[in-house]
Design a protein around this motif. Sequence first.
Motif, PDB file in Angstrom:
ATOM      1  N   ARG A 106       4.386  -3.171   9.525  1.00 46.48           N
ATOM      2  CA  ARG A 106       3.810  -3.054   8.200  1.00 46.48           C
ATOM      3  C   ARG A 106       3.935  -4.436   7.537  1.00 46.48           C
ATOM      4  O   ARG A 106       5.049  -4.888   7.222  1.00 46.48           O
ATOM      5  CB  ARG A 106       4.569  -1.987   7.398  1.00 46.48           C
ATOM      6  N   CYS A 107       2.805  -5.114   7.374  1.00 48.03           N
ATOM      7  CA  CYS A 107       2.825  -6.456   6.788  1.00 48.03           C
ATOM      8  C   CYS A 107       2.412  -6.376   5.322  1.00 48.03           C
ATOM      9  O   CYS A 107       1.333  -5.899   5.000  1.00 48.03           O
ATOM     10  CB  CYS A 107       1.897  -7.381   7.560  1.00 48.03           C
ATOM     11  N   HIS A 108       3.278  -6.865   4.420  1.00 47.61           N
ATOM     12  CA  HIS A 108       3.011  -6.784   2.977  1.00 47.61           C
ATOM     13  C   HIS A 108       2.469  -8.101   2.424  1.00 47.61           C
ATOM     14  O   HIS A 108       2.232  -8.222   1.229  1.00 47.61           O
ATOM     15  CB  HIS A 108       4.303  -6.433   2.238  1.00 47.61           C
ATOM     16  N   GLU A 150       0.626   9.988   1.870  1.00 39.46           N
ATOM     17  CA  GLU A 150      -0.334  10.748   2.673  1.00 39.46           C
ATOM     18  C   GLU A 150      -0.919   9.867   3.783  1.00 39.46           C
ATOM     19  O   GLU A 150      -1.120  10.327   4.911  1.00 39.46           O
ATOM     20  CB  GLU A 150      -1.458  11.313   1.789  1.00 39.46           C
ATOM     21  N   GLN A 151      -1.159   8.608   3.488  1.00 39.23           N
ATOM     22  CA  GLN A 151      -1.681   7.715   4.540  1.00 39.23           C
ATOM     23  C   GLN A 151      -0.680   7.568   5.677  1.00 39.23           C
ATOM     24  O   GLN A 151      -1.053   7.554   6.853  1.00 39.23           O
ATOM     25  CB  GLN A 151      -2.013   6.346   3.934  1.00 39.23           C
ATOM     26  N   TYR A 156      -5.356  -0.027   7.101  1.00 37.17           N
ATOM     27  CA  TYR A 156      -5.248  -0.655   5.785  1.00 37.17           C
ATOM     28  C   TYR A 156      -4.713   0.334   4.770  1.00 37.17           C
ATOM     29  O   TYR A 156      -5.377   1.327   4.462  1.00 37.17           O
ATOM     30  CB  TYR A 156      -6.631  -1.185   5.348  1.00 37.17           C
ATOM     31  N   PHE A 157      -3.488   0.090   4.299  1.00 37.78           N
ATOM     32  CA  PHE A 157      -2.895   0.925   3.241  1.00 37.78           C
ATOM     33  C   PHE A 157      -2.546  -0.009   2.086  1.00 37.78           C
ATOM     34  O   PHE A 157      -1.793  -0.964   2.275  1.00 37.78           O
ATOM     35  CB  PHE A 157      -1.558   1.561   3.671  1.00 37.78           C
ATOM     36  N   MET A 158      -3.033   0.307   0.902  1.00 41.73           N
ATOM     37  CA  MET A 158      -2.580  -0.452  -0.257  1.00 41.73           C
ATOM     38  C   MET A 158      -1.266   0.158  -0.721  1.00 41.73           C
ATOM     39  O   MET A 158      -1.132   1.382  -0.723  1.00 41.73           O
ATOM     40  CB  MET A 158      -3.602  -0.368  -1.384  1.00 41.73           C
ATOM     41  N   PRO A 159      -0.303  -0.666  -1.110  1.00 43.60           N
ATOM     42  CA  PRO A 159       0.929  -0.100  -1.663  1.00 43.60           C
ATOM     43  C   PRO A 159       0.658   0.698  -2.938  1.00 43.60           C
ATOM     44  O   PRO A 159      -0.495   0.839  -3.362  1.00 43.60           O
ATOM     45  CB  PRO A 159       1.777  -1.334  -1.952  1.00 43.60           C
TER      46      PRO A 159
END
Length: 407
Positions: A144-146, A388-389, A187-190
């Motif tokens: 998970r890269c932030h 949920e993602q 792609y997940f936005m925080p």
Amino acid sequence: MDHFGLVRIDDYEPLIGAELVARIKRKALPLQDHRVVNVNSTYYGGGVSMLLSSLTILMNSLGIETGWRTIHGSPDFFTVTKKMHNALQGGDINWSERKREVFEHVVYENSILNHLTHDIVIIHDPQPLPLVTHYRKGGPWIWRCHIDLGAPNPELWSYLTQFINQYDAAILSSRDYTQQLETPQVYFMPAIDPFSIVNKEMRDDEIDERLAHHSIPTDLPLVVQVSRFDRWKDPQGVIDAFNLAREAVPCRLVLLGNVATDDPEGPAVYESLLGQQADDIIIISHQDGALVNALQRRAAVVLQKSLREGFGLTVSEAMWKGTPVIGGDVGGIKLQIEDGVNSFLVSSVEQAAERIVELLKDPGMCREMGLKARETVRQNFLLSRYLEQYLDLFNSFETVYRLRNCS
Ligand code: UDP
């Protein structure tokens, strides 16, 4: 909340509706008693630890055994990894043999101290990335890269891809960060925890008390930036924009920051600003979540004038409180702000100053933008969506691994 005041997914119902809560619970069912572990490099300071402290508790409340480990390292290690962080955000680096050795050696030591035999392992950011090479995988490993990967340093990126390609998925915060990788990218936005100390509702008298406790006067409109002391957050640009704006409209700047335990550059950035303190420029280095909350609520305008930004939790935090934000037109901030609708995007000190003046002179516009800002966050940037993602991703692996094990 449970007996001890810990947040549960049901607490989100008034914000997101019963149907969504039920859907999330359904998706958590196949993952009951699965063991998930997160590994990052700091318990405190910065968005990653903020996210993990809320998300790990919420996952446990859904019956998924979710742990959180941090890697231990010498000051040398964190000097190297901060340089890596800077280079991944587009800075230069001399990627020497010595740095590589320090990096790989400390990660190897950590692989011995941690016994990552979990069903799912989630590794955050580059610091613990090579851990994957030291275990026989029992299930999927996720990176998970932030970080803002808009233009990573090519030499360093090419070195890191040997590790990333051993993962089963890479989660990035924006499609703009897509890289050439063998590993599938998602792609997940925080998102923010609306019940945390930083974000929960506060009464006016509680806000007054927090500001008074830190001797912050409220006789002038407050212009606020809350950020780790880090050059990518452009604190000097904030002060310069404020100095221009206050010529047109009286106001006061509060720069509130902290220093993450994995960021050895923070103290120097903080000290470099102190000479500019004045009656109307208040610079505070202090960890107080309730003060963050109070400032984001009481501010006439919040700045997040970053030069690079993987996502920028502080942007959604302020928007959730109905405060318009002036954000750098970069990285993940672009995903949160619809320019001129729910906040403003800017690309220079002068633009930032103009927007500060515009907002301070028009409280009606502030209110209208603030309402839209809060609704944007309610729909898109609450932790329930992020959770949920993750569940969807875990379940997709479940299918893959079950099928493999049955064949
Ligand atoms: N934060 C805080 N105190 C401070 C500065 C920041 O609690 O003095 C919190 C802030 O509210 C946010 C997080 O630290 O939740 C920073 O996350 P963000 O994604 O904005 O930036 P990062 O530090 O991860 O680059």
